[in-house]
Write an enzyme that holds these catalytic residues in place. Structure first.
Site, mmCIF file in Angstrom:
data_model
loop_
_atom_site.group_PDB
_atom_site.id
_atom_site.type_symbol
_atom_site.label_atom_id
_atom_site.label_comp_id
_atom_site.label_asym_id
_atom_site.label_seq_id
_atom_site.Cartn_x
_atom_site.Cartn_y
_atom_site.Cartn_z
ATOM 1 N N GLY A 35 0.814 -1.214 0.000
ATOM 2 C CA GLY A 35 0.000 0.000 0.000
ATOM 3 C C GLY A 35 0.844 1.258 0.000
ATOM 4 O O GLY A 35 2.076 1.204 -0.049
ATOM 5 N N SER A 36 0.141 2.392 0.085
ATOM 6 C CA SER A 36 0.832 3.684 -0.053
ATOM 7 C C SER A 36 1.598 4.088 1.207
ATOM 8 O O SER A 36 2.588 4.830 1.126
ATOM 9 C CB SER A 36 -0.196 4.766 -0.408
ATOM 10 N N GLU A 123 -0.470 -10.730 3.074
ATOM 11 C CA GLU A 123 -0.243 -9.893 4.262
ATOM 12 C C GLU A 123 -0.567 -10.671 5.531
ATOM 13 O O GLU A 123 0.144 -10.565 6.535
ATOM 14 C CB GLU A 123 -1.111 -8.632 4.200
ATOM 15 N N LYS A 141 -8.023 6.522 8.959
ATOM 16 C CA LYS A 141 -8.267 5.077 9.104
ATOM 17 C C LYS A 141 -8.772 4.672 10.483
ATOM 18 O O LYS A 141 -9.191 3.546 10.687
ATOM 19 C CB LYS A 141 -6.971 4.296 8.824
HETATM 20 O O1 LIG Z 1 -4.289 -4.738 0.150
HETATM 21 C C1 LIG Z 1 -3.752 -3.735 0.582
HETATM 22 C C2 LIG Z 1 -3.314 -3.578 1.944
HETATM 23 O O2 LIG Z 1 -4.065 -4.247 2.914
HETATM 24 C C3 LIG Z 1 -2.947 -2.169 2.374
HETATM 25 O O3 LIG Z 1 -2.078 -2.303 3.445
HETATM 26 C C4 LIG Z 1 -4.131 -1.315 2.782
HETATM 27 O O4 LIG Z 1 -5.047 -1.249 1.702
HETATM 28 C C5 LIG Z 1 -3.712 0.102 3.191
HETATM 29 O O5 LIG Z 1 -3.154 0.759 2.123
HETATM 30 P P1 LIG Z 1 -2.736 2.286 2.181
HETATM 31 O O6 LIG Z 1 -1.514 2.385 3.038
HETATM 32 O O7 LIG Z 1 -2.461 2.658 0.748
HETATM 33 O O8 LIG Z 1 -3.894 3.035 2.730
#
Ligand SMILES: O=C[C@H](O)[C@H](O)[C@H](O)COP(=O)(O)O
Length: 263
Positions: A35-36, A123, A141
């Site tokens: 993810g980002s 993950e 979040k």
């Molecule tokens: O499948 C993706 C993962 O679980 C990511 O860790 C999650 O979506 C969070 O991503 P981001 O850091 O881009 O919000």
């Protein structure tokens, strides 16, 4: 600062804090989430290893050449490889010292929804074999009850042959409109790193107020178990009682708060 850069900054703050607080000279095997937000985990690891310049800081050194990094997706593998870090896999390293990963939503009990990027199967495997599993996230979040903020639904990886069956089973379980996740630059559904489909199923807030005939409630834990039992489901993006600590970058762009197990 624009709201986009405030958000980016809060991801960076959380990621830096986790790396600074938990990676030291004894760290050897490191799981890298997807993810980002995780991009900033790698950024900080590179700074700590002296492989990338850090702004105005005397950082505690990290011996990155003696570390092995375990990816949780194609994206995180690329991050590791492109930055010249040592790559390993779960079959070579069945026990991981520490994994740092992002999340789509996290509650006060450190339960999380993950899989917004369809990476939750790998993950979860990496998190499960980690001695320490740490979540890093921006302020959007954090929630009291899972499903309040991440309303696009719990990501569920399914075997392609079974997707219609899983869609109807999810409706029976109380999800009014589960969605097969469609690709953006490809006709048809997205395909995970494992060759599967993803269904997003929003059940509303998982607050435990609903009682099922089988005695389960709509808590994150009970929902995880019930969805996992459906034929065709490979993995559910509900991470229950796995994280030891969550770092959340605040909206002020300065502070990072944390939620720790048992505190
Ligand atoms: O499948 C993706 C993962 O679980 C990511 O860790 C999650 O979506 C969070 O991503 P981001 O850091 O881009 O919000």
């Amino acid at each position: 600062m624009t709201s986009k850069s405030v958000l980016t900054n809060s991801k960076r703050l959380a990621a830096y804090k986790a790396v600074d607080n938990h990676l030291d000279s004894s760290t050897r095997i490191v799981g890298i989430g997807s993810g980002s937000t995780v991009v900033f985990v790698i950024e900080r690891i590179l700074q700590r290893g002296g492989l990338k310049e850090a702004e105005n800081e005397k950082l505690k050194k990290l011996d990155v050449n003696n570390c092995v990094f375990i990816p949780t997706s194609f994206q995180s593998r690329q991050l590791i490889v492109d930055n010249g870090l040592n790559l390993g896999d779960v079959d070579q390293y069945p026990v991981i010292d520490i994994t740092i990963d992002g999340a789509d939503e996290v509650d006060d009990n450190l339960n999380a929804i993950k899989g917004g990027g369809a990476c939750h199967l790998r993950e979860k495997v990496v998190a499960e074999i980690s001695k320490k599993f740490i979540i890093v996230a921006d302020y959007t979040k954090e929630s009291k009850v899972l499903g309040e903020k991440w309303t696009q639904g719990v990501p569920i990886e399914v075997i392609p042959f079974c997707y219609t069956l899983v869609l109807s089973s999810l409706k029976k379980l109380g999800c009014p409109s589960p969605n097969l996740r469609m690709a953006k630059a490809k006709a048809g559904p997205i395909i995970t790193d494992n060759g599967n489909f993803v269904i997003d199923a929003h059940f509303g807030p998982l607050d435990g107020t609903k009682l099922f005939d089988n005695g389960n409630r709509n808590t994150p834990g009970d929902m995880m178990k019930q969805i996992k039992l459906l034929t065709g489901v490979v993995e559910v993006g509900l991470f229950i009682d796995m994280a030891e600590i969550v770092y959340i970058g605040c909206e002020d762009g300065i502070n990072v708060k944390h939620i720790k197990k048992g505190e």
